[in-house]
Design an enzyme around this catalytic site. Sequence first.
Site, mmCIF file in Angstrom:
data_model
loop_
_atom_site.group_PDB
_atom_site.id
_atom_site.type_symbol
_atom_site.label_atom_id
_atom_site.label_comp_id
_atom_site.label_asym_id
_atom_site.label_seq_id
_atom_site.Cartn_x
_atom_site.Cartn_y
_atom_site.Cartn_z
ATOM 1 C CD GLU A 462 75.766 -41.755 88.184
ATOM 2 O OE1 GLU A 462 76.282 -40.969 88.985
ATOM 3 O OE2 GLU A 462 74.612 -41.596 87.721
ATOM 4 C CD GLU A 530 77.694 -37.324 85.037
ATOM 5 O OE1 GLU A 530 77.317 -36.841 86.128
ATOM 6 O OE2 GLU A 530 77.160 -38.311 84.502
#
Length: 1008
Positions: A462, A530
């Site tokens: 991220e 994820e």
Amino acid sequence: MTTESLPAAADLTWLSDPQIFAIGRLPAISDHVVFPDASSALAGIASPLRQSLDGTWQFVSALSAAERPEGFHRPDFDRSGFGTIDVPGAMQLQGHGHPQYVNIQYPWDGHEALDLGEAAKANRVGCYIRTFTLAPELAGHRTILTFEGVETAFYVWLNGRFIGYAEDSFTPSRFDVTDALVNGENLLAVEVYHRSSGAWLEDQDFWRLSGIMRPVRLEAWPALHIRDLFVTTDLADDFKSASLRLRLALDLPEAAKATLAATLYAPDGTEVVSATFDAAGEMDVALAVDAPHLWSAEAPHLYRLLLTLNDGTGKTVEAVPQTVGFRRFEMRDGLMRLNGERIVFKGINRHDFHPRRGRSVTVEDMLWDVLFFKRNNFNAVRTSHYPNRSEFYALCDEHGLYVIDETNLETHGTWAVEERDLDKVLPGDRAEWRPAVLDRATNMLERDKNHPCVLIWSCGNESFGGSVIADMADWFRNRDPSRLVHYEGVFNDRRYDARSSDMESRMYARPQAVEDYLRSNPSKPFVSCEYTHAMGNSCGGMHLYTDLTYRYEQCQGGFIWEYIEQAFYGPRPDGSEGLLFGGDFGDRPTDYSFCCDGIVTADRQLTPKVQEIKALYQPARLLPDRHGVKILNDNLFVSLEALYLDYQLLKDGVVVASGREDVDVAPQDQATLRLSLPATEAAGEYSLQCSLRERHDRAWAPAGHEVAFGEHVWTITGEQPKPVARPLTRVEGGYNLGISDGESRTLFCRRFGGPVSLVNAAGVEFLERPPQPTFWRAPTDNDRGAGFGAKFGTWRRASLDHTQASYAYRDTGIDYRFAIPDGSEQVSVSYRYEADGAILVTAHWPGDSKLPSPPLFGLAIPMPKTFDRFRYYGLGPEENHADRLHGARLGIYERAVADNVTPYVIPQESGNRTGVRWAELFDAQGNRLRFEAVDMPFELGVSPYTAFQLEAAARPYDLPAANRTIVTLMARQMGVGGDDSWGALPHPAYMIEPGEALTLSVRIRLME
């Protein structure tokens, strides 16, 4: 930058300079361990050339650099006011400041306006002091001081002499302290800062802590020394031979002559090959190996390589043992392949965590985690979002787990904001940040490069995109072509898509979006780095993801978020100790309970979600029918001969036959096994349950451990015995209707909308209040994130504020109708005494397309709290829901009512059971009330609390004392969902349509 010559003194401006991240630190190297001789290297003992500095240190902390005891590192400084601290460990968990949990936002957000890279002014500093005497075994050698991990930036002095400075919290920092040592007692001083430019690169979803978090040690490097080792296994295309390539960097005294002997031992300890080479500063040699046993998670064959460095006289100066796993990982034909076979990751994201020590985990903690993964069919781990300790990779090598090793990089708070300003993205295309970012990649790869478990290098998490991350990916490939590169952020910035990631990796993409990608003829395989966000009562619909791996070759699995909940033990408002989450320590800003989204609790207790995950990740599929079982072996490399088939035939939940059979199904093959089963002609419900179990003890599980499970259920109809009729007596009063069958008595009240009393022959009362229609459940974490109250709050009011519209007495019972607020339709509930004394209860909701989907429909029945145990025949043993029942199995289960409330950190819907044929509530005296399904199984909830009590409680300690037992019988309940916890509802198949009519039909029976 790393400097060759040290500055005269430490400089606090380094904390805010992204181009200064290492002063005096040695270059990163492999994590091999040096021994003085071959015998100690092979003995399985700690190296005598290492000296631990872990333990109790002197310590003092300050809120900022200005308040610290400047000069504390000097030998003559008065440290009489210092306290103590445990190393390794976080200073915030030992009474110095408080931990802070934030996810995306930076911890200083709203407190300080900082330029990119600037260290916050509120910057807790810890001053550490440790004295030591150098162990005799280390004397006379070059001495290296190693910190395995310090958060987030630190300065080091030895005997008052400045040694160096380093950032990067999760990889080793090594310093040569040879010239700073003195005879006798030495004084080591470390100054650790919470905030630095490095903290801008560590915006992971975790608690913000600081301190010396991982072990500290001294080690001896002989003058003749193997400084770095890079082992690769170059397998032939037919995988029948290999070249064991060794690339080494040696320290050689000038003009010294030395030899390097390399001996490879097979997993059974026999010698495979041996060779001797003339030593040189840089070496690139190879050993030929025939018919190697290949390493995989299924069969983690590990060889042992012994390197001995001998001087000109033939004396061994140094020995290095190194485990070796022969394997090839590659991208071929658009698929990731291990040893030639398409791999599917059945993975999990793992943070280092302990509820008392934070990220200072022990080897015992790590071993527990690895054994848990193996026992529950995980084959892969992503080290979210930083490298773990070296010991974790060694455990994955040994027991067999695939690893995505992730660089310590996350800058989520620089770009994931409401007013996105890409000019502030880190690292983006910023040249001034490139060295620091590449340094973190280097630190990870160089340390972990010899672990066969590591299949993929990850460029962090991220951090958006940009050329710096693309450069990191290029560096990974150039340094180590034997592995692939992962980065999810290309989804946000496609400019460097081809360079930054070898695979398409996304977070929380819905199954439909994943399938759309797979059907688009993509050039890259897909991995969910994820998915199935495990916050609270979650992981519903996970099978929609795993199903795709069977349907599409380019769907190569994923990694659940996440493994362990991050909650700390601390004092609760009543003074007791309990698990606390974000905000509970006065930490602001915070993201509160979002740190609690694991499949195990912070203290490593399994949640019911594990039941589902283990089933969906199992390595073999069992498809029984009435005569036997079809076995599909999804393993890539190993047959099922190490397992046996255990089976049992149940009739109405009771075992009537069982057996055991040998199995031997080749990898990626299938077989059908007929079983010797008795004839099933008698009327009843039958279940053939089959499981594959370990034949022998394994390193990670005992013999008999269940690996895979499957069942087949069928019903044989036949004439049922006629019930014995009981004469009924009926008494109709002004407000109540009493009906008795001679053994029990029921009192129906027209005023309160249901039976107000149900008493057996002994006079025991089974009802505390009348049953009431209900449409509401206590919102789960996923529900709250999806705006449950706003979208479905009509049904909360309907459950609380419905009114009785009419009633009608019948000869054997009574009919009620209830008006629903905001609804044009009505709920009907009828009670009919049957001939044998059972009460047939039928609740009906006709549906209303003008209203939102109801969360559930059923009856809530308050019973006295003395009925504190229940038994049922349905799916279990753990809680299950319409979209999370693949891991459940049909059986008769029993538990205490209090134990049916899953201890989620925020109270919510829990304890549900689907497919219930009958259920019984009973007290200590054996009084029993039984609920029997009539036309179809029902769903069952049993709890000491109402849905509204659970909803109102922010913490488990907010719940009132249990003073009743609430039994909820449901025609249906919506699923729990789990695609994410911030907007995703359960999939349509697991919702109740607004206009859908629902009927609950059960018999209530008092049992003698």
